[in-house]
Scaffold this active site. Structure first.
Site, short mmCIF file in Angstrom:
data_model
loop_
_atom_site.label_atom_id
_atom_site.label_comp_id
_atom_site.label_asym_id
_atom_site.label_seq_id
_atom_site.Cartn_x
_atom_site.Cartn_y
_atom_site.Cartn_z
N ASP A 327 135.01 151.16 -0.17
CA ASP A 327 134.86 150.08 0.80
C ASP A 327 133.46 150.17 1.37
O ASP A 327 132.83 151.21 1.30
CB ASP A 327 135.82 150.29 1.97
N LYS A 328 133.04 149.11 1.97
CA LYS A 328 131.71 149.16 2.59
C LYS A 328 131.82 149.55 4.06
O LYS A 328 131.32 150.58 4.46
CB LYS A 328 131.04 147.78 2.46
#
Ligand code: ATP
Length: 898
Positions: A327-328
């Site tokens: 995920d960012k």
């Protein structure tokens, strides 16, 4: 009789529990905790200690030893028989203690993942440890939560709960607030939420009516209690290998017996001795315990570095991970959002300030502006504050957020725009809401004020909001909405790496008291867009580079806009100069095409959890071992499917944690890189212990085999062999469990999953070292016999040679192919030094103490004999180091280890 909570209405239940929607006060909580105890299930009864001890004997290797002991006893060799039995018991004892330690380590990990609950006490909402809940507490549920106790629901918003754990029904159940019949089965008690079940959608509030063992799950918990087994594929393979080895040993022993008896003219008695010697020599009885403890120590080391392993096999899989999908927000970035820019009709403002501190100015051009002249920005701030669940609080001078960081940034923006959060929320109470979900990417609220005005407010990803807008707010007017202009502005913000949200509203009448999706389908008025930054974590940037050097591709999967994602990708070193894919593009691809594209793309934007699952499958189909991070309830299928599912300990939902193999306690990408490094190290250390232990057995077995073949006296007796195996296993071999990562562990390519445990390299090294050991040990024995020393002295020399061989070999065994001749190589692992010193002491006792001499038939040795032993045994270090040198020089070092 117990009160039937599901048959009563909410007010009646609250009254029955002497609670209110306001929640209990601290004194009441304390009192009830005293009455009801902690909200936890009584742990399942562990096996009785004695039974666990006995189970240590249930091992084919041990059976062979027991038979060997019985044969020896039958031959009236009582001392030998007692030593064999002593070793069997000692081995079981060590196994028992180590298993206990390993289990404790696993239990401690479980404790670190204790679930949290969101409660309202005394009117204030906050997270608490779910164990501290008491009956009467008001609990707030949202999608992704695990229900922390049995609750009677008081307030329900589209709540769906997966109750399969209780009812076996895998389709989530929609909950309501209406009471049901007294005899309704569990699955039909729609107004209840049961402990341990999972919220898959929506929100709700409920009052705790049962905790701990008195919950529905508590009643059947003994059936569910899963005991963590300390088994992993690798350990299972070692066990299988042990079994195969045992059969081989038995076959070899029979062959040896026949050969000696018929072709070498030994007596049956003598051959029994030799056969027993061979069997005990070749059996690596300490190995299983060493492997288990190595694994447990590795898992503990990982927990110290903030990754908690939920399923043990993940430790091994981590070492062969070839792709990490991350995920960012929060993992690669800090998840500390701050609004930097705001655009309302034709005007772009910069916003100053840092973190969640709600002080800052609005800059237009180069000038700070007074917002009284810019009512559009004020309105934007007003909505940002109301269509929002986050709270900012000043604690000792620092602004602390409770809630979602995106919303925290918006709340700070609203306050910078001059609003008082509490006053605005009181003036414009919220009547209803559609909560934010990654699927639809917006959140909407309905507000009525006290002067008879009503509004729908909406905020979310620009595309989602633009789809619903038909006009733009500008001063007092409403202009027509030109989507292209706004998309360009949003793209500008995203190109700077900012997360962009658009804000819109719709005036309605006071008759509207509920908010449905159909209400916000269209006809909204856009107020403006907001860009917020979330800087990358410095350590994540470095960790991405480390993973890439280790042959692992890092891919970013984010719900953000493709330009934001690309910009952040550039800052973190992911997917530079490569194409990015969006969720929409993935949607129109079939699986075959996705599989083709997935290798060349590193940034996936605007993707929702469903895409994650498809990506994992595509990556796996093209031969990758995939680690995937996730936090939301909908990420669970992708986490389950991934080879290593990684959940976030801080912001992750309980559902995602349940699905994951590993949980990061700090949500940080750098921790994943550390875990991979640790996983590789643990696997290395397991291999190193095999590499260390097996040549000892090989050397001993060969000594006996050669002796019988050559018709010589046995250079080392069965009891002496057991002594050597025992003392080296509990001292030397265990030290390898503490071995630090080799310096190049993150420069190697990921291990192929198909790589056999006993790779060609390992088999070769075992044979090579076995030969060195047998040559030295047997050679010195023959030499001393030749010189006319008694058997006992020659054997004492042989045993000491073997043990010192082991000590010298240990220094080499710390590194597969790197040289041991360095400061770190010789002194780097202090346990190696302690264990060697302890072993030398044991050998001195073995050689000189009369009691030991009686048991083991040893004689004292002279100084010159020790010198000979020292010279001969140290050769193993040189021979192995020469082999390593050749391997490094001519065979590409570790590249060719398999
Ligand atoms: P990442 O994968 O980087 O962790 P994410 O998948 O969590 O990000 P989402 O939280 O799904 O991303 O956000 C996707 C988009 O939805 C954001 O770009 C933003 O525009 C919008 N958004 C995020 N949070 C909210 C919120 N609380 N309310 C409304 N819209 C939001």
């Amino acid at each position: 009789m117990q009160f039937e909570w599901h048959t009563a209405g909410p007010d009646q239940v609250l009254e029955g529990l002497d609670s209110s929607a306001h929640g209990l006060n601290a004194r009441e909580v304390e009192k009830r905790r005293g009455e009801h105890g902690a909200n936890c299930l009584t742990p399942p009864q562990k096996q009785h200690a004695f039974v666990r001890f006995l189970s240590q004997f249930n091992n084919i290797l041990i059976y062979v030893l027991i038979v060997a002991g019985a044969v020896t006893a039958a031959l009236n060799h009582w001392v030998d028989a007692w030593v064999i039995f002593g070793v069997v018991v000692l081995n079981a004892l060590i196994g028992y203690i180590q298993e206990g330690k390993a289990e404790k380590a696993m239990d401690a990990l479980k404790g670190m993942l204790s679930p949290q609950a969101l409660v309202r006490r005394d009117g204030r909402t906050g997270q608490i440890n779910a164990e501290t809940l008491v009956p009467g507490d008001i609990v707030l549920l949202q999608s992704g939560d695990k229900v922390p106790a049995d609750l009677r629901l008081l307030n329900v918003k589209d709540l769906k709960v997966d109750e399969s754990i209780l009812t076996g029904e895998s389709v989530p159940v929609e909950k309501t607030m209406d009471p049901v019949q007294p005899d309704a089965p569990l699955g039909d008690r729609y107004c209840m939420a049961f402990s341990g079940t999972l919220v898959t959608y929506g929100k709700a509030e409920g009052v705790v009516c049962a905790i701990g063992d008195r919950t529905e799950i508590g009643r059947i918990s003994s059936m569910l209690a899963k005991v963590q087994t300390l088994q992993t594929p690798l350990l299972r393979r070692v066990e299988e290998f042990g079994r195969t080895l045992t059969f081989l040993i038995v076959a070899l022993s029979v062959f040896l017996f026949m050969f000696g008896f018929f072709f070498r003219g030994y007596g049956a008695l003598e051959m029994f001795n030799a056969t027993v010697g061979l069997a005990v020599a070749a059996i690596p009885e300490g190995l299983p315990a060493i492997m288990t403890i190595t694994l447990a120590i590795g898992v503990q080391a990982m927990a110290r570095r903030r990754s908690i392993i939920r399923r043990l096999p993940a430790v091994e899989t981590l070492g062969s991970v070839s792709v990490i999908c991350s995920d960012k927000t929060g993992t690669l970035t800090r998840n500390e959002m701050t609004v930097r820019s705001v655009s309302v009709n034709e005007k772009d403002f910069q916003v100053t300030g840092s973190g969640y501190d709600p002080h800052g100015a609005f800059i237009l051009g180069e000038q700070e502006v007074d917002l009284a002249e810019h009512p559009d920005v004020r309105l934007l701030g007003h909505i940002a504050l109301l269509c929002n669940d986050a709270e900012l609080e000043n604690k000792d001078g620092a602004w602390v957020l409770s809630g979602d960081p995106t919303e925290g940034a918006l709340a700070a923006l609203g306050m910078k725009a001059g609003y008082d959060a509490v006053a605005v929320r009181e003036e414009w109470p919220r009547i209803d809401l559609i909560p934010f979900e990654s699927e639809h990417r917006f959140m909407a609220t309905l507000h009525h004020n006290h002067t008879g005005k009503a509004f729908f407010y909406l905020k979310g990803a620009p595309e989602a909001v633009f789809d619903r807008c038909s006009s733009v707010h500008s001063g007092e007017q409403e202009l027509s909405f030109d989507r292209d202009i706004w998309e360009n502005r949003a793209r500008d913000m995203a190109g700077r790496g900012e997360r962009v949200l658009a804000v819109a509203c719709k005036r309605v009448t006071m008759e509207h008291t509920a908010l449905r999706f159909s209400d916000v389908e269209g006809g909204l008025t856009l107020i403006g867009i907001i860009g917020m930054i979330d800087p990358p974590r410095e350590e994540a940037v470095e960790a991405v580079a480390r993973c890439q050097a280790a042959g692992i591709r890092v891919k970013m999967i984010t719900g953000d806009h493709v330009d934001t994602a690309r910009a952040i990708g550039k800052m973190t070193g992911i997917g530079e100069g490569r194409q990015a894919l969006t969720g929409q593009e993935i949607e129109v691809m079939d699986d075959a095409e996705l599989m083709r594209r997935v290798d060349e793309v590193d940034v996936f934007a605007r993707s929702s959890p469903g895409h994650k699952l498809r990506l994992v499958k595509a990556l796996q189909a093209s031969g990758n071992v995939v680690a995937m991070t996730g936090d939301g309830v909908n990420d669970a299928p992708a986490l389950k499917r991934a080879d290593v599912g990684i959940a976030m300990g801080l912001k992750g939902t309980e559902v995602s944690k349940e699905a994951a193999e590993m949980v990061l306690t700090d949500d940080n990408f750098a921790t994943i890189a550390n875990a991979v490094e640790q996983g590789r190290t643990v696997y290395d250390n397991l291999k190193k212990s095999i590499l260390f232990v097996l040549p000892t057995n090989g050397g001993e077995a060969l000594s006996i085999l050669f002796a019988v073949m050559l018709g010589s006296t046995l250079p080392i007796t069965a009891v002496q062999i057991l002594w050597v195996n025992m003392v080296t296993a509990v001292t030397l071999a265990l030290t390898l469990a503490f071995e630090e990562a080799e310096s190049n562990v993150m420069q190697r390519k990921p291990r192929k999953q198909t790589e056999p445990l006993l790779s060609r390299f390992i088999v070769w090294r075992i044979m090579y070292v076995s030969l060195i050991l047998v040559t030295g040990t047997f050679g010195l024995f023959l030499w001393y016999e030749e010189m006319g020393y008694p058997h006992e002295t020659a054997r004492t020399v042989a045993v000491n040679t073997l043990v010192l061989f082991e000590i010298f070999y240990l220094f080499s065994a710390r590194f597969f192919v790197r040289s041991a001749f360095s400061i770190n190589g010789l002194l780097g692992n202090r346990y190696v030094l302690y264990a060697s010193a302890l072993l030398v002491l044991l050998q001195v006792l073995f050689t000189y103490v009369p009691f030991m001499q009686r048991i083991f038939d040893t004689t004292p040795l002279e100084l010159d004999q020790w010198l000979v032993i020292l010279v001969v045994s140290s050769t193993v270090l040189f021979f192995v180091e020469v082999e390593k040198f050749v391997r490094r020089r001519f065979f590409g070092g570790e590249e060719h280890m398999s």
